[in-house]
Design a protein around this motif. Structure first.
Motif, short mmCIF file in Angstrom:
data_model
loop_
_atom_site.label_atom_id
_atom_site.label_comp_id
_atom_site.label_asym_id
_atom_site.label_seq_id
_atom_site.Cartn_x
_atom_site.Cartn_y
_atom_site.Cartn_z
N ASN A 17 -7.41 5.61 -6.28
CA ASN A 17 -6.48 5.14 -7.31
C ASN A 17 -5.50 4.14 -6.69
OD1 ASN A 17 -5.16 4.89 -9.74
ND2 ASN A 17 -4.00 6.78 -9.51
N PRO A 18 -5.97 2.94 -6.31
CA PRO A 18 -5.08 2.00 -5.64
C PRO A 18 -4.05 1.39 -6.59
CG PRO A 18 -7.20 0.97 -6.04
CD PRO A 18 -7.32 2.40 -6.47
N LYS A 19 -2.86 1.21 -6.07
CA LYS A 19 -1.76 0.59 -6.81
C LYS A 19 -1.41 -0.74 -6.17
CE LYS A 19 -1.32 4.20 -9.46
NZ LYS A 19 -1.60 4.17 -10.85
N ILE B 181 -9.99 -1.62 -8.75
CA ILE B 181 -10.47 -0.69 -7.73
C ILE B 181 -11.60 -1.30 -6.90
CG2 ILE B 181 -12.14 0.51 -9.20
CD1 ILE B 181 -11.15 3.13 -7.91
N THR B 182 -12.45 -2.11 -7.53
CA THR B 182 -13.56 -2.74 -6.83
C THR B 182 -13.06 -3.73 -5.78
OG1 THR B 182 -14.88 -2.51 -8.82
CG2 THR B 182 -15.72 -4.00 -7.14
N ILE C 291 -11.08 -2.89 1.82
CA ILE C 291 -11.10 -1.76 2.76
C ILE C 291 -12.48 -1.65 3.43
CG2 ILE C 291 -10.88 0.74 2.99
CD1 ILE C 291 -8.23 -0.75 2.57
N GLY C 292 -13.55 -1.80 2.68
CA GLY C 292 -14.89 -1.73 3.25
C GLY C 292 -15.14 -2.80 4.28
N SER C 293 -14.71 -4.01 3.99
CA SER C 293 -14.86 -5.11 4.96
C SER C 293 -14.04 -4.84 6.22
CB SER C 293 -14.41 -6.43 4.33
OG SER C 293 -15.22 -6.74 3.23
N LEU C 294 -12.83 -4.32 6.03
CA LEU C 294 -11.99 -4.02 7.18
C LEU C 294 -12.57 -2.86 8.00
CD1 LEU C 294 -8.48 -4.43 5.55
CD2 LEU C 294 -9.52 -5.92 7.27
N TYR D 232 -2.38 -2.53 -2.43
CA TYR D 232 -3.09 -3.81 -2.35
C TYR D 232 -2.32 -4.81 -1.50
CZ TYR D 232 -5.52 -8.01 -3.91
OH TYR D 232 -6.22 -9.18 -3.94
N VAL D 233 -1.02 -4.90 -1.73
CA VAL D 233 -0.18 -5.81 -0.94
C VAL D 233 -0.18 -5.39 0.53
CG1 VAL D 233 2.22 -6.56 -0.59
CG2 VAL D 233 1.27 -6.47 -2.89
N ALA D 234 -0.11 -4.10 0.78
CA ALA D 234 -0.11 -3.60 2.16
C ALA D 234 -1.44 -3.90 2.85
CB ALA D 234 0.18 -2.11 2.18
#
Length: 155
Positions: A61-63, A28-29, A35-38, A67-69
């Motif tokens: 709850n990332p899967k 998750i980190t 996402i934060g950087s983007l 992550y790949v997307a």
């Protein structure tokens, strides 16, 4: 990321992301860092705002599929480092606006999405894409909400 191929778009529109409860969980980190950087980068790269917003919905709850997307945005950025918006000095002052909506396409919730874009002459001036705040019961109501968003954007 240097060895990865570039992507032509920040999102693959053929793939519809959802909560994907059966997929493998990821760190998750690490996902939140991407996402934060983007999100920080969207200040100067407006072309990735929509994709970052969609992928940001899954931070709790990332899967593996999320992550790949999200890495696709990084591949897109790698290939578009020299892309910029350019406005010529001699343009007309005719404002043209377009709006569209897709009815309940999101798998996570039944809300629709409004999209608008405004042109000054033949050059893009602004665009808008957002999930609607209310759930519409028909396509005509969805389009009506999109036109309302378009008019608000023009004003």
């Amino acid at each position: 990321m240097e060895s990865y191929l570039v992507a032509s778009t920040p999102m693959n529109f053929l793939i519809k992301l959802d909560k994907d409860e059966d997929d493998q969980s990821v760190d998750i980190t690490k996902y939140r860092r991407i996402i934060g950087s983007l999100l920080y980068l969207t200040l100067c790269r407006l072309d990735i705002i929509f994709a970052v917003g969609v992928y940001g919905r899954f931070q709790d709850n990332p899967k593996q599929s999320h992550y790949v997307a999200s890495k696709r945005i990084l591949k897109y950025l790698k290939g578009t480092q020299d892309v910029e918006l350019w406005y010529s000095k001699d343009y007309s002052f005719n404002i043209t606006s377009y709006s569209d909506a897709d009815y309940a396409r999101c798998k996570v919730d039944p809300k629709s999405t409004s999209e608008t874009c405004q042109f000054l002459g033949d050059q893009l001036m602004s665009w808008y894409s957002k999930k609607q705040t209310s759930v519409a019961t028909s396509t005509s109501k969805v389009e009506y909400l999109a036109v309302g968003s378009c008019c608000a954007q023009l004003l």
